[in-house]
Motif scaffolding. Structure first.
Motif, short mmCIF file in Angstrom:
data_model
loop_
_atom_site.label_atom_id
_atom_site.label_comp_id
_atom_site.label_asym_id
_atom_site.label_seq_id
_atom_site.Cartn_x
_atom_site.Cartn_y
_atom_site.Cartn_z
N ASP A 187 0.82 -1.21 0.00
CA ASP A 187 0.00 0.00 0.00
C ASP A 187 0.86 1.27 0.00
N LEU A 188 2.12 1.16 0.41
CA LEU A 188 3.01 2.31 0.35
C LEU A 188 3.16 2.80 -1.09
N LEU A 189 3.15 1.87 -2.03
CA LEU A 189 3.27 2.24 -3.45
C LEU A 189 2.05 3.04 -3.89
N LYS A 190 0.88 2.62 -3.45
CA LYS A 190 -0.35 3.34 -3.78
C LYS A 190 -0.34 4.74 -3.16
N GLN A 191 0.11 4.83 -1.91
CA GLN A 191 0.19 6.13 -1.24
C GLN A 191 1.14 7.06 -1.98
N CYS A 192 2.24 6.52 -2.45
CA CYS A 192 3.23 7.32 -3.18
C CYS A 192 2.61 7.85 -4.48
N GLU A 193 1.89 7.00 -5.20
CA GLU A 193 1.25 7.42 -6.44
C GLU A 193 0.21 8.50 -6.19
N ILE A 194 -0.53 8.37 -5.11
CA ILE A 194 -1.54 9.37 -4.77
C ILE A 194 -0.88 10.72 -4.51
N LYS A 195 0.20 10.72 -3.74
CA LYS A 195 0.90 11.99 -3.43
C LYS A 195 1.49 12.62 -4.69
N LEU A 196 2.11 11.80 -5.55
CA LEU A 196 2.65 12.34 -6.80
C LEU A 196 1.55 12.91 -7.67
N ASN A 197 0.40 12.25 -7.69
CA ASN A 197 -0.73 12.74 -8.47
C ASN A 197 -1.24 14.07 -7.95
N VAL A 198 -1.31 14.23 -6.63
CA VAL A 198 -1.77 15.49 -6.03
C VAL A 198 -0.83 16.62 -6.44
N ILE A 199 0.47 16.38 -6.38
CA ILE A 199 1.46 17.40 -6.77
C ILE A 199 1.31 17.75 -8.24
N ALA A 200 1.18 16.74 -9.09
CA ALA A 200 1.07 16.96 -10.53
C ALA A 200 -0.19 17.74 -10.87
N GLU A 201 -1.32 17.36 -10.27
CA GLU A 201 -2.58 18.06 -10.56
C GLU A 201 -2.54 19.50 -10.09
N ALA A 202 -1.99 19.73 -8.88
CA ALA A 202 -1.93 21.09 -8.34
C ALA A 202 -1.04 22.00 -9.19
N ALA A 203 0.02 21.44 -9.77
CA ALA A 203 0.96 22.23 -10.56
C ALA A 203 0.61 22.21 -12.05
N ASN A 204 -0.41 21.43 -12.41
CA ASN A 204 -0.83 21.29 -13.80
C ASN A 204 0.31 20.79 -14.68
N ILE A 205 1.01 19.75 -14.17
CA ILE A 205 2.09 19.12 -14.93
C ILE A 205 1.78 17.63 -15.06
N ARG A 206 2.60 16.96 -15.83
CA ARG A 206 2.45 15.52 -15.99
C ARG A 206 3.69 14.83 -15.43
N ILE A 207 3.47 13.84 -14.60
CA ILE A 207 4.53 12.97 -14.10
C ILE A 207 4.17 11.57 -14.59
N THR A 208 5.06 10.94 -15.29
CA THR A 208 4.80 9.61 -15.83
C THR A 208 5.68 8.60 -15.14
N ILE A 209 5.06 7.54 -14.63
CA ILE A 209 5.81 6.43 -14.08
C ILE A 209 6.05 5.46 -15.22
N LEU A 210 7.27 5.41 -15.71
CA LEU A 210 7.60 4.49 -16.80
C LEU A 210 7.77 3.07 -16.28
N GLU A 211 8.29 2.98 -15.07
CA GLU A 211 8.57 1.67 -14.50
C GLU A 211 8.66 1.80 -13.00
N MET A 212 8.19 0.77 -12.31
CA MET A 212 8.36 0.68 -10.87
C MET A 212 8.66 -0.79 -10.60
N ALA A 213 9.80 -1.05 -10.00
CA ALA A 213 10.20 -2.42 -9.73
C ALA A 213 10.50 -2.59 -8.25
N ILE A 214 10.11 -3.74 -7.72
CA ILE A 214 10.44 -4.11 -6.35
C ILE A 214 11.38 -5.31 -6.47
N ILE A 215 12.64 -5.09 -6.15
CA ILE A 215 13.66 -6.11 -6.35
C ILE A 215 14.07 -6.68 -4.99
N PRO A 216 13.76 -7.96 -4.73
CA PRO A 216 14.21 -8.56 -3.47
C PRO A 216 15.74 -8.67 -3.48
#
Length: 139
Positions: free
Chosen positions: A96-125
């Motif tokens: 759920d930390l990943l979801k929280q991170c995406e939500i926060k990035l989305n809030v920043i992007a929407e407030a600033a009227n910019i686009r942030i694109t997640i090209l890749e997110m990997a969890i490597i053990p």
């Protein structure tokens, strides 16, 4: 979406509150200790340093680790991708930390009227020893 059946009961998928997802470290064989290298590859369509800094800060706030647990120093140029890393050396990992991170990035992007694109997110053990060495090197 909830669909009501003819009896008045709802059918379909629902979640209990926010439905916690996690990596199950309790079921691993005895003696296995591992951490995670969480890698984000992001593209910012802005070169405003203060917005990028807000994104760094929000990512750190979500994961809640010390500064040496992050490699967020790569400065993006507009339209270029960056690799930001989180070195997770705690027991278990709440997805759920990943979801929280995406939500926060989305809030920043929407407030600033910019686009942030997640090209890749990997969890490597990784072995916990390896993660701890990365944290030490990052101090």
């Amino acid at each position: 979406m909830k669909i009501t059946s003819t009896r008045g009961d709802w059918t379909g998928l629902s979640y209990w509150k926010d439905c916690s997802y996690r990596v199950d470290h309790f079921s691993t064989p005895d003696g296995w200790e591992f951490g995670f290298d969480v890698v984000y590859r992001l593209v910012f369509n802005t070169s405003e340093i203060n917005l990028i800094e807000r994104c760094r800060t929000s990512l750190k706030d979500v994961f809640g680790l010390s500064d040496s647990h992050y490699d967020l120093n790569q400065q993006p140029q507009a339209g270029n991708s960056v690799f930001w890393r989180v070195y997770w050396d705690r027991k278990g990992f709440e997805l759920d930390l990943l979801k929280q991170c995406e939500i926060k990035l989305n809030v920043i992007a929407e407030a600033a009227n910019i686009r942030i694109t997640i090209l890749e997110m990997a969890i490597i053990p990784r072995s916990l020893d390896h993660i701890r060495k990365l944290v030490e090197l990052n101090k």
